[in-house]
Design a protein around this motif. Sequence first.
Motif, PDB file in Angstrom:
ATOM      1  N   THR A 118      30.955  35.404  62.111  1.00 16.91           N
ATOM      2  CA  THR A 118      29.773  34.535  62.000  1.00 16.91           C
ATOM      3  C   THR A 118      29.004  34.829  60.714  1.00 16.91           C
ATOM      4  O   THR A 118      28.576  33.902  60.006  1.00 16.91           O
ATOM      5  N   ALA A 119      28.845  36.116  60.403  1.00 15.01           N
ATOM      6  CA  ALA A 119      28.123  36.491  59.178  1.00 15.01           C
ATOM      7  C   ALA A 119      28.853  35.943  57.948  1.00 15.01           C
ATOM      8  O   ALA A 119      28.221  35.412  57.024  1.00 15.01           O
ATOM      9  N   LEU A 120      30.187  36.053  57.943  1.00 11.72           N
ATOM     10  CA  LEU A 120      30.959  35.562  56.790  1.00 11.72           C
ATOM     11  C   LEU A 120      30.883  34.040  56.666  1.00 11.72           C
ATOM     12  O   LEU A 120      30.661  33.513  55.569  1.00 11.72           O
ATOM     13  N   VAL A 121      31.066  33.351  57.789  1.00 14.64           N
ATOM     14  CA  VAL A 121      31.088  31.879  57.745  1.00 14.64           C
ATOM     15  C   VAL A 121      29.698  31.317  57.418  1.00 14.64           C
ATOM     16  O   VAL A 121      29.561  30.451  56.540  1.00 14.64           O
ATOM     17  N   THR A 122      28.656  31.825  58.096  1.00 17.79           N
ATOM     18  CA  THR A 122      27.313  31.302  57.819  1.00 17.79           C
ATOM     19  C   THR A 122      26.865  31.686  56.400  1.00 17.79           C
ATOM     20  O   THR A 122      26.154  30.926  55.747  1.00 17.79           O
ATOM     21  N   GLY A 123      27.323  32.848  55.932  1.00 17.24           N
ATOM     22  CA  GLY A 123      27.030  33.257  54.553  1.00 17.24           C
ATOM     23  C   GLY A 123      27.667  32.303  53.559  1.00 17.24           C
ATOM     24  O   GLY A 123      27.065  31.928  52.546  1.00 17.24           O
ATOM     25  N   SER A 124      28.896  31.890  53.889  1.00 20.00           N
ATOM     26  CA  SER A 124      29.611  30.949  53.038  1.00 20.00           C
ATOM     27  C   SER A 124      28.894  29.592  53.020  1.00 20.00           C
ATOM     28  O   SER A 124      28.732  28.974  51.960  1.00 20.00           O
ATOM     29  N   ILE A 125      28.432  29.160  54.198  1.00 18.27           N
ATOM     30  CA  ILE A 125      27.700  27.883  54.292  1.00 18.27           C
ATOM     31  C   ILE A 125      26.383  27.978  53.493  1.00 18.27           C
ATOM     32  O   ILE A 125      25.991  27.029  52.817  1.00 18.27           O
ATOM     33  N   TRP A 126      25.738  29.118  53.572  1.00 19.64           N
ATOM     34  CA  TRP A 126      24.469  29.336  52.853  1.00 19.64           C
ATOM     35  C   TRP A 126      24.706  29.423  51.339  1.00 19.64           C
ATOM     36  O   TRP A 126      23.881  29.011  50.533  1.00 19.64           O
ATOM     37  N   GLY A 127      25.870  29.956  50.964  1.00 18.98           N
ATOM     38  CA  GLY A 127      26.199  30.134  49.550  1.00 18.98           C
ATOM     39  C   GLY A 127      26.322  28.825  48.798  1.00 18.98           C
ATOM     40  O   GLY A 127      25.962  28.736  47.619  1.00 18.98           O
ATOM     41  N   TRP A 148      24.026  29.201  45.859  1.00 20.53           N
ATOM     42  CA  TRP A 148      24.725  29.699  44.671  1.00 20.53           C
ATOM     43  C   TRP A 148      25.650  28.645  44.045  1.00 20.53           C
ATOM     44  O   TRP A 148      26.228  28.892  42.985  1.00 20.53           O
ATOM     45  N   GLY A 149      25.873  27.568  44.785  1.00 19.00           N
ATOM     46  CA  GLY A 149      26.767  26.516  44.287  1.00 19.00           C
ATOM     47  C   GLY A 149      28.232  26.790  44.555  1.00 19.00           C
ATOM     48  O   GLY A 149      29.109  26.126  44.022  1.00 19.00           O
ATOM     49  N   THR A 150      28.516  27.767  45.410  1.00 19.79           N
ATOM     50  CA  THR A 150      29.914  28.070  45.741  1.00 19.79           C
ATOM     51  C   THR A 150      30.015  28.534  47.191  1.00 19.79           C
ATOM     52  O   THR A 150      29.079  29.123  47.740  1.00 19.79           O
ATOM     53  N   TRP A 151      31.189  28.241  47.797  1.00 18.00           N
ATOM     54  CA  TRP A 151      31.409  28.655  49.193  1.00 18.00           C
ATOM     55  C   TRP A 151      31.737  30.144  49.262  1.00 18.00           C
ATOM     56  O   TRP A 151      31.487  30.792  50.258  1.00 18.00           O
ATOM     57  N   TRP A 152      32.369  30.668  48.212  1.00 17.92           N
ATOM     58  CA  TRP A 152      32.831  32.064  48.255  1.00 17.92           C
ATOM     59  C   TRP A 152      32.723  32.707  46.888  1.00 17.92           C
ATOM     60  O   TRP A 152      32.969  32.054  45.873  1.00 17.92           O
ATOM     61  N   ALA A 153      32.357  33.953  46.857  1.00 19.74           N
ATOM     62  CA  ALA A 153      32.359  34.720  45.599  1.00 19.74           C
ATOM     63  C   ALA A 153      32.822  36.135  45.940  1.00 19.74           C
ATOM     64  O   ALA A 153      32.502  36.631  47.035  1.00 19.74           O
ATOM     65  N   TRP A 154      33.571  36.748  45.037  1.00 20.39           N
ATOM     66  CA  TRP A 154      34.035  38.119  45.314  1.00 20.39           C
ATOM     67  C   TRP A 154      32.925  39.114  44.957  1.00 20.39           C
ATOM     68  O   TRP A 154      33.103  40.009  44.147  1.00 20.39           O
ATOM     69  N   ASP A 155      31.808  38.897  45.574  1.00 22.74           N
ATOM     70  CA  ASP A 155      30.618  39.711  45.414  1.00 22.74           C
ATOM     71  C   ASP A 155      30.810  40.995  46.248  1.00 22.74           C
ATOM     72  O   ASP A 155      31.518  40.980  47.260  1.00 22.74           O
ATOM     73  N   SER A 156      30.213  42.111  45.845  1.00 24.34           N
ATOM     74  CA  SER A 156      30.494  43.393  46.523  1.00 24.34           C
ATOM     75  C   SER A 156      30.068  43.377  47.994  1.00 24.34           C
ATOM     76  O   SER A 156      30.765  43.927  48.847  1.00 24.34           O
ATOM     77  N   ARG A 157      28.943  42.743  48.314  1.00 21.90           N
ATOM     78  CA  ARG A 157      28.490  42.685  49.709  1.00 21.90           C
ATOM     79  C   ARG A 157      29.441  41.837  50.548  1.00 21.90           C
ATOM     80  O   ARG A 157      29.834  42.236  51.649  1.00 21.90           O
ATOM     81  N   ILE A 158      29.840  40.687  50.016  1.00 18.80           N
ATOM     82  CA  ILE A 158      30.733  39.792  50.776  1.00 18.80           C
ATOM     83  C   ILE A 158      32.097  40.454  50.951  1.00 18.80           C
ATOM     84  O   ILE A 158      32.677  40.441  52.039  1.00 18.80           O
ATOM     85  N   THR A 159      32.601  41.052  49.868  1.00 17.25           N
ATOM     86  CA  THR A 159      33.924  41.687  49.936  1.00 17.25           C
ATOM     87  C   THR A 159      33.911  42.852  50.928  1.00 17.25           C
ATOM     88  O   THR A 159      34.848  42.997  51.723  1.00 17.25           O
ATOM     89  N   SER A 160      32.845  43.669  50.905  1.00 14.77           N
ATOM     90  CA  SER A 160      32.805  44.800  51.838  1.00 14.77           C
ATOM     91  C   SER A 160      32.670  44.317  53.285  1.00 14.77           C
ATOM     92  O   SER A 160      33.205  44.942  54.203  1.00 14.77           O
ATOM     93  N   MET A 161      31.998  43.162  53.487  1.00 14.44           N
ATOM     94  CA  MET A 161      31.930  42.596  54.849  1.00 14.44           C
ATOM     95  C   MET A 161      33.298  42.061  55.274  1.00 14.44           C
ATOM     96  O   MET A 161      33.657  42.152  56.448  1.00 14.44           O
ATOM     97  N   LEU A 162      34.039  41.508  54.315  1.00 17.36           N
ATOM     98  CA  LEU A 162      35.395  41.025  54.622  1.00 17.36           C
ATOM     99  C   LEU A 162      36.299  42.207  54.999  1.00 17.36           C
ATOM    100  O   LEU A 162      37.106  42.114  55.927  1.00 17.36           O
ATOM    101  N   ILE A 163      36.127  43.329  54.295  1.00 18.35           N
ATOM    102  CA  ILE A 163      36.907  44.538  54.610  1.00 18.35           C
ATOM    103  C   ILE A 163      36.553  45.031  56.023  1.00 18.35           C
ATOM    104  O   ILE A 163      37.433  45.409  56.798  1.00 18.35           O
ATOM    105  N   LEU A 164      35.279  44.956  56.375  1.00 19.83           N
ATOM    106  CA  LEU A 164      34.850  45.336  57.728  1.00 19.83           C
ATOM    107  C   LEU A 164      35.543  44.458  58.772  1.00 19.83           C
ATOM    108  O   LEU A 164      36.002  44.942  59.811  1.00 19.83           O
ATOM    109  N   CYS A 165      35.645  43.169  58.456  1.00 15.33           N
ATOM    110  CA  CYS A 165      36.305  42.221  59.347  1.00 15.33           C
ATOM    111  C   CYS A 165      37.783  42.610  59.545  1.00 15.33           C
ATOM    112  O   CYS A 165      38.306  42.562  60.656  1.00 15.33           O
ATOM    113  N   LEU A 166      38.425  43.034  58.447  1.00 17.97           N
ATOM    114  CA  LEU A 166      39.827  43.469  58.531  1.00 17.97           C
ATOM    115  C   LEU A 166      39.950  44.722  59.408  1.00 17.97           C
ATOM    116  O   LEU A 166      40.905  44.850  60.173  1.00 17.97           O
TER     117      LEU A 166
END
Lengths: 77, 235
Positions: free
Chosen positions: B102-111, B115-133
Motif C-alpha cells: 500500500t505504501a509503495l502503490v499510494t506513494g507511486s500515485i502521489w508521485g 514529482w511528475g513521475t510514477w516511479w523514481a529510484w529514490d533511496s527511500r522508495i528503493t529501500s521500501m521496495l527492498i523491505l517488500c522483497l
Amino acid sequence: MMQEILLMEGYGSYVWSAFGFTLISFFILFRIIKIQYVKEQNRFNAKFQRLSYNQKELAKNQKIYREVLSDISASKI
Amino acid sequence: MFSFINNSKIFSITSKAPKYVFFIFVIVLCIGLIEALVLSPKDYIQSHSVRIMYVHVPSAWIAVGIFLFIGILSFGSLIFKNKNFSIISKSLAPSGLIFNITALVTGSIWGKPTWGTWWAWDSRITSMLILCLFYFMYILAWRIIEDKTRADQITSIIAIFGLINIPIIKFSVDWWSTLHQPSSIKLMENSTIHPSMLLPLTLMTAAFALFSILIFLMKYNTELIKIKNKGLDRL
C-alpha cells in the motif's frame, strides 16, 4: 460541495484511487485471513467429531482444546 | 523462561479480542476518512493531492514497525527457541506485506501529480521496495519449506538480515539527497506539520494499527488451531 470533494481541483482521481486501493487491499486481506481461519476451525471441528468418546473427553480436559472448541461456537468475525 | 506465555491463556484472549478490535477499527477508520477526505485543509503547494499522505505515511510507518517487531522476535526465537515468538512473527507478516505494498502503490500515485513521475529510484522508495522483497521472502519461506523447524530458522535469518534495511529506510532522507522531504514528525523535537493535518494523520495511523492488530489476531488464532489440529492426531 459534493463535486468539490469528488474532483478535488483535478486531483480527485489520484486521491480516490489511493484511498480505494488501500481499502480494497484491506478488504481482500481480511477476507483471505477470515477464510483461512474458518477453514481451520471447520477442519478442527470435523476432526474432533471423528474422535472416540474417550479421546473427546481427554481433549476437553485440556484447557487449550476447551478454548478452541468454545471459540468455534462463539466467533462471529 | 517465558513460561508465562501459555497457549491456552493467549488463545482465550486472542479468540475473543477480534470482534472488539474490529468495531473500534471501523469507528476510527470512519472518523479518520471524514477528517482526511473532507475536513482537513488542502496544502498550499500540493493542493488536494496532500490527502494521499493520510494513507501513504501510516502504511509506511506500520510496514516498517511490523518488520522491526518481526526482526526482534526472530532474534528472540533463534536465541530462546520459543515457538510462540515464531508464531507471532508469522502472524504479523501478512499485514506488514499489505501495508508495504500500500505504501509503495499510494506513494507511486502521489508521485505522479507531485514529482511528475510514477516511479523514481529514490533511496527511500528503493529501500521500501527492498523491505517488500524481504516480506515476500519471509512469507514464501514459511510456505515452501516443509520442515517447520528449518522454516523457523530460515525465516528468522531472513528477518534479522532485513533489520539492516530498517535504519536505511529511516535515515535515507538524511543520508542521501532524495525526492522525499525530511521527516515532518519528530518524536524528540517539535513537529513541522500543522495540527489540522496531524489529526487525520494520527486517526488514520490508529485505524491502520488497529487493522494490523485485527489481522494479526485472526492469523494467530488460525496458527494456534492449526497446531491443535495436529495435536488431535496424537490423542
